[in-house]
Design an enzyme around this catalytic site. Sequence first.
Site, mmCIF file in Angstrom:
data_model
loop_
_atom_site.group_PDB
_atom_site.id
_atom_site.type_symbol
_atom_site.label_atom_id
_atom_site.label_comp_id
_atom_site.label_asym_id
_atom_site.label_seq_id
_atom_site.Cartn_x
_atom_site.Cartn_y
_atom_site.Cartn_z
ATOM 1 N N HIS A 1 25.813 -17.757 -35.174
ATOM 2 C CA HIS A 1 25.911 -17.082 -33.874
ATOM 3 C C HIS A 1 25.612 -15.592 -34.132
ATOM 4 O O HIS A 1 26.499 -14.746 -34.063
ATOM 5 C CB HIS A 1 27.319 -17.288 -33.309
ATOM 6 C CG HIS A 1 27.475 -16.977 -31.849
ATOM 7 N ND1 HIS A 1 26.514 -16.318 -31.104
ATOM 8 C CD2 HIS A 1 28.508 -17.228 -30.998
ATOM 9 C CE1 HIS A 1 26.952 -16.178 -29.856
ATOM 10 N NE2 HIS A 1 28.161 -16.728 -29.771
ATOM 11 N N LYS B 1 16.081 -36.164 -17.999
ATOM 12 C CA LYS B 1 15.151 -37.301 -17.806
ATOM 13 C C LYS B 1 14.539 -37.734 -19.136
ATOM 14 O O LYS B 1 13.639 -38.571 -19.159
ATOM 15 C CB LYS B 1 14.014 -36.888 -16.865
ATOM 16 C CG LYS B 1 14.451 -36.393 -15.504
ATOM 17 C CD LYS B 1 13.210 -35.907 -14.740
ATOM 18 C CE LYS B 1 13.582 -34.963 -13.615
ATOM 19 N NZ LYS B 1 12.430 -34.180 -13.148
ATOM 20 N N ARG C 1 21.208 -21.353 -26.494
ATOM 21 C CA ARG C 1 22.384 -21.953 -27.139
ATOM 22 C C ARG C 1 22.201 -23.458 -27.106
ATOM 23 O O ARG C 1 21.835 -24.032 -26.071
ATOM 24 C CB ARG C 1 23.675 -21.568 -26.421
ATOM 25 C CG ARG C 1 24.874 -22.349 -26.934
ATOM 26 C CD ARG C 1 26.183 -21.837 -26.411
ATOM 27 N NE ARG C 1 26.514 -20.553 -27.007
ATOM 28 C CZ ARG C 1 27.671 -19.922 -26.817
ATOM 29 N NH1 ARG C 1 28.603 -20.469 -26.052
ATOM 30 N NH2 ARG C 1 27.918 -18.770 -27.388
ATOM 31 N N ARG D 1 30.783 -15.444 -22.070
ATOM 32 C CA ARG D 1 30.415 -14.119 -22.560
ATOM 33 C C ARG D 1 28.968 -14.004 -23.000
ATOM 34 O O ARG D 1 28.271 -13.044 -22.639
ATOM 35 C CB ARG D 1 31.287 -13.729 -23.777
ATOM 36 C CG ARG D 1 32.634 -13.217 -23.447
ATOM 37 C CD ARG D 1 33.608 -13.664 -24.509
ATOM 38 N NE ARG D 1 33.761 -15.099 -24.406
ATOM 39 C CZ ARG D 1 34.644 -15.676 -23.589
ATOM 40 N NH1 ARG D 1 35.465 -14.951 -22.911
ATOM 41 N NH2 ARG D 1 34.717 -16.992 -23.478
ATOM 42 N N THR D 2 28.514 -14.954 -23.808
ATOM 43 C CA THR D 2 27.194 -14.780 -24.418
ATOM 44 C C THR D 2 26.116 -14.788 -23.345
ATOM 45 O O THR D 2 25.252 -13.898 -23.296
ATOM 46 C CB THR D 2 26.944 -15.896 -25.453
ATOM 47 O OG1 THR D 2 28.064 -15.941 -26.333
ATOM 48 C CG2 THR D 2 25.678 -15.641 -26.243
HETATM 49 N N1 CP Z 1 32.063 -15.738 -28.039
HETATM 50 C C1 CP Z 1 31.329 -16.627 -27.332
HETATM 51 O O1 CP Z 1 30.319 -17.155 -27.827
HETATM 52 O O2 CP Z 1 31.791 -16.853 -26.084
HETATM 53 P P1 CP Z 1 31.120 -17.819 -25.018
HETATM 54 O O3 CP Z 1 31.191 -19.220 -25.585
HETATM 55 O O4 CP Z 1 31.904 -17.648 -23.763
HETATM 56 O O5 CP Z 1 29.682 -17.405 -24.861
#
Ligand code: CP
Length: 306
Positions: free
Chosen positions: A129, A80, A101, A51-52
């Site tokens: 998040h 590497k 991320r 999703r993110t």
């Molecule tokens: N909610 C969320 O962070 O989903 P993903 O890990 O799929 O990005």
Amino acid sequence: MNPNSLVSIDDLSKEQIIELLETARYFEEHPNHKILDGKVVATLFFEPSTRTRLSFETAVNRLGGRVIGFSDASTTSSSKGETLKDTIKMVSNYVDLIIMRHFLEGAARYATEVTEVPVINAGDGANQHPSQTMLDLYSILKTQGTLENLTITMVGDLKYGRTVHSLLMAMKYFNPTFRFVACDELKMPREYVEFCKKQGIAFEEHSDFSREVIDSSDIIYMTRVQRERFSDIMEYEKVKDLYTLHNAMLDTSKENLRILHPLPRVNEISQDVDDNPKAYYFDQARNGLYARQALICRALGITPEK
Ligand code: CP
């Protein structure tokens, strides 16, 4: 640090949050708004995501910008031995915004310290998040008509769940009452409990996901037990299925109750909940597109003409 970076939800004031929610609403009505012409955005995902990453990338595409990046760091020179610092410095040569991320807590903050390009934290370990929180707030606002004075029950992995940590912090502006439902091993960390005390936020800790807790909630925020955060798989096996929401458990719940989940889910919401009108988690994920369009514009210093 670029002042438009977003590492923690605590970087935003109440006014900034409300403005972002208004911009998200605008983008929900006008999703294709080509205001990022000439802008290039990097999505650097050192941890898996559906999703993110895809909603951030869709957001850039719908705003008319371009995306570069990776969803599998093993295909990059970090395999590497290139450091995170060097990776961020290199990518900064090419783009106007970095969305990252990373599995390490604090990685996003570190990234902001080694580049002048704005950075949006798309999740750093068990820490924060913030873009998820913006879509959570938008979802709560849309379904409840307000963010104020709500009873929010958080269930499951409250120890490692970065989404509940960020949401808890953002709600300090809106006088919430929290219920934290978790087993001893996955309780809300002390620092967030202390945060609630310091902010005067009402909260209760429960180990039972009882009818009483469900029936008095405006929002139930289910979370997945995050296998990837456990060093001992036996510990994970012990706690992974302790809390599952079934449709029958919602029979006497409030009319306005909505079930949220950042997703992905494993076993914590039974599929028989999906057709209940109170299930909102798929709509919640769609709201991520609009909330992230708003965050991208803020990071780039672009205001859509509304
Ligand atoms: N909610 C969320 O962070 O989903 P993903 O890990 O799929 O990005």
